[in-house]
Design a protein around this motif. Structure first.
Motif, PDB file in Angstrom:
ATOM      1  N   ARG A 184     -14.788 -57.276  -0.426  1.00 37.96           N
ATOM      2  CA  ARG A 184     -15.757 -56.879  -1.454  1.00 37.96           C
ATOM      3  C   ARG A 184     -15.084 -56.771  -2.827  1.00 37.96           C
ATOM      4  O   ARG A 184     -15.596 -57.240  -3.832  1.00 37.96           O
ATOM      5  CB  ARG A 184     -16.351 -55.523  -1.065  1.00 37.96           C
ATOM      6  N   LYS A 185     -13.863 -56.183  -2.797  1.00 34.70           N
ATOM      7  CA  LYS A 185     -13.159 -55.969  -4.064  1.00 34.70           C
ATOM      8  C   LYS A 185     -12.837 -57.310  -4.738  1.00 34.70           C
ATOM      9  O   LYS A 185     -13.116 -57.510  -5.922  1.00 34.70           O
ATOM     10  CB  LYS A 185     -11.853 -55.212  -3.768  1.00 34.70           C
ATOM     11  N   ALA A 186     -12.293 -58.256  -3.981  1.00 36.86           N
ATOM     12  CA  ALA A 186     -11.931 -59.563  -4.544  1.00 36.86           C
ATOM     13  C   ALA A 186     -13.179 -60.314  -4.995  1.00 36.86           C
ATOM     14  O   ALA A 186     -13.205 -60.929  -6.066  1.00 36.86           O
ATOM     15  CB  ALA A 186     -11.157 -60.374  -3.513  1.00 36.86           C
ATOM     16  N   ARG A 187     -14.228 -60.234  -4.185  1.00 42.54           N
ATOM     17  CA  ARG A 187     -15.471 -60.936  -4.532  1.00 42.54           C
ATOM     18  C   ARG A 187     -16.036 -60.423  -5.856  1.00 42.54           C
ATOM     19  O   ARG A 187     -16.498 -61.201  -6.696  1.00 42.54           O
ATOM     20  CB  ARG A 187     -16.485 -60.725  -3.392  1.00 42.54           C
ATOM     21  N   LYS A 188     -15.952 -59.108  -6.056  1.00 43.09           N
ATOM     22  CA  LYS A 188     -16.485 -58.547  -7.299  1.00 43.09           C
ATOM     23  C   LYS A 188     -15.677 -59.005  -8.507  1.00 43.09           C
ATOM     24  O   LYS A 188     -16.229 -59.268  -9.568  1.00 43.09           O
ATOM     25  CB  LYS A 188     -16.476 -57.014  -7.235  1.00 43.09           C
ATOM     26  N   VAL A 189     -14.347 -59.082  -8.330  1.00 45.08           N
ATOM     27  CA  VAL A 189     -13.509 -59.551  -9.446  1.00 45.08           C
ATOM     28  C   VAL A 189     -13.880 -60.989  -9.786  1.00 45.08           C
ATOM     29  O   VAL A 189     -14.082 -61.348 -10.946  1.00 45.08           O
ATOM     30  CB  VAL A 189     -12.006 -59.446  -9.080  1.00 45.08           C
ATOM     31  N   LEU A 190     -14.008 -61.826  -8.758  1.00 43.18           N
ATOM     32  CA  LEU A 190     -14.334 -63.243  -8.985  1.00 43.18           C
ATOM     33  C   LEU A 190     -15.711 -63.381  -9.642  1.00 43.18           C
ATOM     34  O   LEU A 190     -15.893 -64.154 -10.591  1.00 43.18           O
ATOM     35  CB  LEU A 190     -14.287 -64.000  -7.653  1.00 43.18           C
ATOM     36  N   ALA A 191     -16.675 -62.592  -9.150  1.00 43.12           N
ATOM     37  CA  ALA A 191     -18.035 -62.681  -9.705  1.00 43.12           C
ATOM     38  C   ALA A 191     -18.053 -62.223 -11.164  1.00 43.12           C
ATOM     39  O   ALA A 191     -18.912 -62.642 -11.940  1.00 43.12           O
ATOM     40  CB  ALA A 191     -18.992 -61.833  -8.869  1.00 43.12           C
ATOM     41  N   VAL A 200     -12.728 -72.830  -8.916  1.00 38.23           N
ATOM     42  CA  VAL A 200     -12.784 -71.573  -8.169  1.00 38.23           C
ATOM     43  C   VAL A 200     -11.476 -71.267  -7.440  1.00 38.23           C
ATOM     44  O   VAL A 200     -10.978 -70.150  -7.474  1.00 38.23           O
ATOM     45  CB  VAL A 200     -13.984 -71.568  -7.195  1.00 38.23           C
ATOM     46  N   ARG A 201     -10.852 -72.307  -6.833  1.00 36.70           N
ATOM     47  CA  ARG A 201      -9.623 -72.006  -6.073  1.00 36.70           C
ATOM     48  C   ARG A 201      -8.505 -71.531  -7.007  1.00 36.70           C
ATOM     49  O   ARG A 201      -7.664 -70.737  -6.602  1.00 36.70           O
ATOM     50  CB  ARG A 201      -9.199 -73.217  -5.238  1.00 36.70           C
ATOM     51  N   GLY A 202      -8.541 -71.983  -8.265  1.00 34.98           N
ATOM     52  CA  GLY A 202      -7.567 -71.509  -9.252  1.00 34.98           C
ATOM     53  C   GLY A 202      -7.855 -70.054  -9.621  1.00 34.98           C
ATOM     54  O   GLY A 202      -6.944 -69.242  -9.723  1.00 34.98           O
ATOM     55  N   LEU A 203      -9.150 -69.739  -9.794  1.00 29.10           N
ATOM     56  CA  LEU A 203      -9.519 -68.354 -10.136  1.00 29.10           C
ATOM     57  C   LEU A 203      -9.124 -67.415  -9.005  1.00 29.10           C
ATOM     58  O   LEU A 203      -8.650 -66.299  -9.236  1.00 29.10           O
ATOM     59  CB  LEU A 203     -11.032 -68.260 -10.403  1.00 29.10           C
ATOM     60  N   VAL A 204      -9.317 -67.887  -7.772  1.00 30.08           N
ATOM     61  CA  VAL A 204      -8.953 -67.067  -6.607  1.00 30.08           C
ATOM     62  C   VAL A 204      -7.442 -66.831  -6.600  1.00 30.08           C
ATOM     63  O   VAL A 204      -6.980 -65.711  -6.374  1.00 30.08           O
ATOM     64  CB  VAL A 204      -9.420 -67.750  -5.294  1.00 30.08           C
ATOM     65  N   ALA A 205      -6.676 -67.895  -6.894  1.00 26.02           N
ATOM     66  CA  ALA A 205      -5.212 -67.752  -6.917  1.00 26.02           C
ATOM     67  C   ALA A 205      -4.791 -66.817  -8.050  1.00 26.02           C
ATOM     68  O   ALA A 205      -3.891 -65.995  -7.890  1.00 26.02           O
ATOM     69  CB  ALA A 205      -4.554 -69.114  -7.093  1.00 26.02           C
ATOM     70  N   TRP A 206      -5.489 -66.927  -9.173  1.00 22.23           N
ATOM     71  CA  TRP A 206      -5.146 -66.107 -10.344  1.00 22.23           C
ATOM     72  C   TRP A 206      -5.349 -64.623 -10.068  1.00 22.23           C
ATOM     73  O   TRP A 206      -4.588 -63.778 -10.547  1.00 22.23           O
ATOM     74  CB  TRP A 206      -6.005 -66.545 -11.528  1.00 22.23           C
ATOM     75  N   MET A 207      -6.397 -64.305  -9.250  1.00 22.57           N
ATOM     76  CA  MET A 207      -6.727 -62.898  -8.982  1.00 22.57           C
ATOM     77  C   MET A 207      -5.580 -62.135  -8.354  1.00 22.57           C
ATOM     78  O   MET A 207      -5.450 -60.935  -8.543  1.00 22.57           O
ATOM     79  CB  MET A 207      -7.893 -62.816  -7.991  1.00 22.57           C
ATOM     80  N   GLY A 208      -4.785 -62.849  -7.554  1.00 18.94           N
ATOM     81  CA  GLY A 208      -3.710 -62.147  -6.841  1.00 18.94           C
ATOM     82  C   GLY A 208      -4.236 -61.498  -5.580  1.00 18.94           C
ATOM     83  O   GLY A 208      -4.932 -62.147  -4.819  1.00 18.94           O
ATOM     84  N   PHE A 209      -3.978 -60.223  -5.374  1.00 19.18           N
ATOM     85  CA  PHE A 209      -4.321 -59.467  -4.163  1.00 19.18           C
ATOM     86  C   PHE A 209      -3.455 -59.919  -2.983  1.00 19.18           C
ATOM     87  O   PHE A 209      -2.749 -60.917  -3.066  1.00 19.18           O
ATOM     88  CB  PHE A 209      -5.807 -59.618  -3.766  1.00 19.18           C
ATOM     89  N   LEU A 238      -9.735 -82.224 -14.408  1.00 22.08           N
ATOM     90  CA  LEU A 238      -9.568 -81.892 -15.828  1.00 22.08           C
ATOM     91  C   LEU A 238      -9.885 -80.418 -16.098  1.00 22.08           C
ATOM     92  O   LEU A 238      -9.181 -79.753 -16.853  1.00 22.08           O
ATOM     93  CB  LEU A 238     -10.460 -82.777 -16.697  1.00 22.08           C
ATOM     94  N   ASP A 239     -10.943 -79.915 -15.438  1.00 19.70           N
ATOM     95  CA  ASP A 239     -11.269 -78.486 -15.588  1.00 19.70           C
ATOM     96  C   ASP A 239     -10.085 -77.646 -15.157  1.00 19.70           C
ATOM     97  O   ASP A 239      -9.758 -76.645 -15.795  1.00 19.70           O
ATOM     98  CB  ASP A 239     -12.488 -78.120 -14.733  1.00 19.70           C
ATOM     99  N   ALA A 240      -9.452 -78.068 -14.051  1.00 19.75           N
ATOM    100  CA  ALA A 240      -8.304 -77.307 -13.543  1.00 19.75           C
ATOM    101  C   ALA A 240      -7.178 -77.324 -14.570  1.00 19.75           C
ATOM    102  O   ALA A 240      -6.603 -76.284 -14.899  1.00 19.75           O
ATOM    103  CB  ALA A 240      -7.834 -77.901 -12.222  1.00 19.75           C
ATOM    104  N   VAL A 241      -6.874 -78.502 -15.111  1.00 22.32           N
ATOM    105  CA  VAL A 241      -5.761 -78.608 -16.059  1.00 22.32           C
ATOM    106  C   VAL A 241      -6.044 -77.792 -17.314  1.00 22.32           C
ATOM    107  O   VAL A 241      -5.228 -76.985 -17.749  1.00 22.32           O
ATOM    108  CB  VAL A 241      -5.499 -80.090 -16.421  1.00 22.32           C
ATOM    109  N   PHE A 242      -7.243 -77.972 -17.879  1.00 23.48           N
ATOM    110  CA  PHE A 242      -7.514 -77.308 -19.158  1.00 23.48           C
ATOM    111  C   PHE A 242      -7.771 -75.811 -19.001  1.00 23.48           C
ATOM    112  O   PHE A 242      -7.580 -75.045 -19.942  1.00 23.48           O
ATOM    113  CB  PHE A 242      -8.669 -77.990 -19.889  1.00 23.48           C
ATOM    114  N   ALA A 243      -8.213 -75.399 -17.793  1.00 23.11           N
ATOM    115  CA  ALA A 243      -8.469 -73.962 -17.613  1.00 23.11           C
ATOM    116  C   ALA A 243      -7.202 -73.220 -17.218  1.00 23.11           C
ATOM    117  O   ALA A 243      -7.111 -72.022 -17.409  1.00 23.11           O
ATOM    118  CB  ALA A 243      -9.551 -73.754 -16.559  1.00 23.11           C
ATOM    119  N   PHE A 244      -6.249 -73.929 -16.639  1.00 16.38           N
ATOM    120  CA  PHE A 244      -5.084 -73.217 -16.119  1.00 16.38           C
ATOM    121  C   PHE A 244      -3.785 -73.564 -16.799  1.00 16.38           C
ATOM    122  O   PHE A 244      -2.725 -73.156 -16.350  1.00 16.38           O
ATOM    123  CB  PHE A 244      -4.974 -73.428 -14.598  1.00 16.38           C
ATOM    124  N   SER A 245      -3.870 -74.341 -17.880  1.00 18.67           N
ATOM    125  CA  SER A 245      -2.622 -74.702 -18.518  1.00 18.67           C
ATOM    126  C   SER A 245      -2.814 -74.960 -19.995  1.00 18.67           C
ATOM    127  O   SER A 245      -3.789 -75.599 -20.411  1.00 18.67           O
ATOM    128  CB  SER A 245      -2.096 -75.973 -17.843  1.00 18.67           C
TER     129      SER A 245
END
Ligand code: UDP
Ligand code: MG
Length: 357
Positions: A184-191, A200-209, A238-245
């Motif tokens: 629940r905690k991770a889902r709320k952070v992502l949302a 999304v998989r980059g955002l999940v990796a970024w969250m940590g936990f 491209l979204d991955a590259v520009f959003a994460f770098s």
């Protein structure tokens, strides 16, 4: 009498103990033109979820603006099973946005995101829950191989993960796509992440936990064909590259400074030769070549800056990420027979009380 009232007190207390609520698992699946496969997906998923006695479930299906009968099939499933919640987007917003919409609408104690084409095997769910119960906030299924992946898909996927991990500070595990469980905690952070260009998989990796990885082999699609066209794959990369770098934009600065330094050195050399050796030739072709290279580089890097700028522009416009044309409350109800209604009530009545937030 005293002992009787004592045992009665115990009896009175019992129903409260019995009504301890089970945790609730939400399974979020995006569906885009999947009418052929949804039935098989639902059957396989439901078989696994029904076998889990210590957790209740909801199946949250997001129709990503399908042009086939997907929405009708989903609505028919929701008619049959009150644990199925159907959301439908007003047009095709793409896989990552459909997932994000589903995550935003999911509640409960844990949320699993999985594709609806049976390439993410539901049989992995019990193992994911074991890891979650052991205290992991994110449990990612990692694809070890795909039975029917083409050489191109495998090579482009490997190449993509190498490049993105080279460019980005956030480590993105190769093969860990969007098949994952979140607490629940991770889902709320992502949302709560308002990014528009979502990887999304980059955002999940970024969250940590605390994160666990479960390997799996992806079977071929149960039916239909891949909805990820080359264009959609490129856009995601491209979204991955520009959003994460910011590495590309830094590269522009470095290359620019490097070329300018070389140009200055060259100028010193030419002036030196002109002053001492008096043998400089007017070199028009080399001049033109240098001009073209520099002009091209300038255009390329202006475009690169434009990519970031366009993304900032889209973000500040503040449009909603997606639009629903149908929510579970708006689902057209089929006139169900009295027998069907009675049948539907044989399952435990749904309690949404512990699913808030
Ligand atoms: N999908 C979606 N919107 C799209 C493309 C795909 O919701 O624009 C869904 C699709 O229905 C499936 C999942 O995303 O459940 C993964 O898509 P697909 O299986 O076509 O991709 P592949 O597995 O071939 O990479
Ligand atoms: Mg697939």
């Amino acid at each position: 009498m005293a002992s009787l009232s004592g045992s009665m007190r115990g009896y009175m207390r019992e129903p409260r103990l019995m009504s301890v609520k089970k945790p609730v698992l939400y399974v979020v699946s995006p569906c885009y033109n999947e009418a052929e496969v949804i039935g098989a997906f639902y059957d396989a998923l439901k078989a696994v979820l029904s076998s889990l006695k210590d957790i209740d479930h909801r199946i949250l299906l997001v129709d990503d603006g399908s042009s086939d009968a997907t929405l009708d099939v989903l609505n028919a499933l929701a008619d049959r099973d009150e644990r199925v919640l159907v959301y439908s987007l007003s047009r095709n917003f793409g896989h990552q946005v459909a997932i994000s919409a589903g995550i935003a609408k999911s509640r409960g104690d844990a949320t699993i995101v999985m594709d609806s084409d049976l390439q993410h095997p539901p049989t992995l769910i019990p193992e994911m829950l074991v890891s979650w119960r052991a205290g992991h906030d994110v449990v990612s299924a990692v694809r070890r191989s795909t039975d029917d992946a083409t050489l191109f898909k495998r090579l482009s996927s490997d190449g993509f993960y190498t490049v993105i991990n080279w460019l980005s500070d956030t480590r993105i595990e190769p093969g860990a796509a969007d098949f994952c469980l979140m607490s629940r905690k991770a889902r709320k952070v992502l949302a709560g992440m308002p990014e528009r260009h979502r990887f999304v998989r980059g955002l999940v990796a970024w969250m940590g936990f605390r994160r666990a990885y479960l390997p799996y082999v992806a079977p071929p699609r149960a039916a239909g064909h891949s909805k990820y066209s080359l264009r959609k794959m490129l856009r995601l990369a491209l979204d991955a590259v520009f959003a994460f770098s910011v590495a590309p934009i830094r590269l522009a600065t470095r290359v620019g400074v490097g070329i300018a330094a070389l140009g200055a050195l060259y100028l010193v050399y030419v002036i030196g030769r002109a002053l001492w050796l008096h043998d400089t030739e007017p070199g028009w072709s080399s001049l033109l070549g240098t001009l073209l290279i520099l002009g091209g580089l300038q255009l390329a890097f202006t475009g690169l800056i434009g990519e970031y700028l366009a993304r900032i522009f889209e973000q500040v416009k503040g449009r909603p990420l997606y639009v629903f044309k149908q929510t579970p409350e708006e689902r057209p109800r089929r006139a169900t027979s009295a027998a069907a209604k009675k049948n539907a009530r044989t399952e435990a009545p749904l309690e949404f009380a512990n699913e808030q937030g």
